[in-house]
Design a protein around this motif. Structure first.
Motif, mmCIF file in Angstrom:
data_model
loop_
_atom_site.group_PDB
_atom_site.id
_atom_site.type_symbol
_atom_site.label_atom_id
_atom_site.label_comp_id
_atom_site.label_asym_id
_atom_site.label_seq_id
_atom_site.Cartn_x
_atom_site.Cartn_y
_atom_site.Cartn_z
ATOM 1 N N ARG A 20 -11.386 4.684 -5.793
ATOM 2 C CA ARG A 20 -10.754 5.811 -5.102
ATOM 3 C C ARG A 20 -9.623 6.432 -5.929
ATOM 4 N N TYR A 21 -8.832 5.591 -6.562
ATOM 5 C CA TYR A 21 -7.629 6.087 -7.229
ATOM 6 C C TYR A 21 -7.700 6.041 -8.752
ATOM 7 N N ALA A 40 0.829 -1.206 0.000
ATOM 8 C CA ALA A 40 0.000 0.000 0.000
ATOM 9 C C ALA A 40 0.864 1.256 0.000
ATOM 10 N N LEU A 49 -6.320 2.398 3.186
ATOM 11 C CA LEU A 49 -6.177 1.091 2.543
ATOM 12 C C LEU A 49 -6.255 -0.042 3.553
ATOM 13 N N ILE A 95 -10.450 0.190 -4.308
ATOM 14 C CA ILE A 95 -9.202 0.897 -4.610
ATOM 15 C C ILE A 95 -9.297 1.577 -5.975
#
Length: 209
Positions: free
Chosen positions: A55-56, A22, A34, A52
């Protein structure tokens, strides 16, 4: 004597591997989010990869592949665990891994750390179609190890219900890897042995037998 052992957070430091991945992938400031999303490994990998990616940014399937590969890459052998397994075999134990998860991922972890050369074998939930704490997975593992169940055998793991509860229900003596936690209140069973880490717990099992 049969010695069934969990893999994640018992024989390998899964928490550290995940945090390492992470931090290297998203930066130290993102590690708390995370870690929370991961739920100590109990969030399904597909669901975690989706979180994930949301979010990213990125593709969920690619993130899942990266997550699994990154976890394995962060692992390394643990000399203390290795020595405990060698001593267990010398004392007449048959160390055998029992783990929930996918065959490809869990076998990659075993080979990355060299544990595949130190245990008698392994039973992985995906491969046998049943998960801990179901008694059948312990029966399958015992049969694969060539040892009767329970016959004075042990189950060692960090999960109070899947490892300790499942092992106890299968008639095994149990050992719990506490990892800084208190034993959960309200459970109708307790482990025979509790240790701070996987290595310490294995050593205590050897001393208790």
């Amino acid at each position: 004597m049969l010695l069934l052992i969990d893999l994640d957070n018992t024989l390998i430091d899964r928490r550290a591997a995940y945090k390492g991945w992470a931090a290297s992938r998203f930066g130290a400031s993102e590690v708390p989010w995370l870690v929370e999303a991961d739920q100590d490994g109990y969030e399904k990998r597909e669901a975690l990869a989706a979180k994930i990616a949301a979010r990213y940014g990125g593709d969920e399937r690619e993130m899942l592949t990266e997550l699994r590969a990154g976890m394995v890459e962060q692992l390394s052998p643990d000399p203390g665990i290795d020595a405990a397994l060698i001593d267990a075999k010398a004392a007449g134990f048959v160390p055998f891994v029992v783990t929930n998860g996918t065959v490809a991922q869990q076998e990659a972890k075993l080979r990355r750390t060299g544990l595949d050369r130190l245990v008698a074998g392994w039973t992985i939930s995906e491969g046998v179609g049943v998960r801990k704490p179901d008694r059948r997975i312990f029966e399958i593992a015992a049969a694969a190890a060539g040892r009767p169940l329970p016959a004075e055998g042990w189950m060692v793991g960090d999960n109070s219900e899947k490892d300790v509860g499942g092992g106890a229900a299968a008639g095994l003596r149990t050992a719990w890897v506490a990892l800084g936690r208190e034993w959960p209140a309200g459970l109708g069973y307790r482990p025979a042995v509790t240790g701070a880490t996987g290595m310490i717990t294995l050593r205590q099992v050897l001393s208790a037998t």
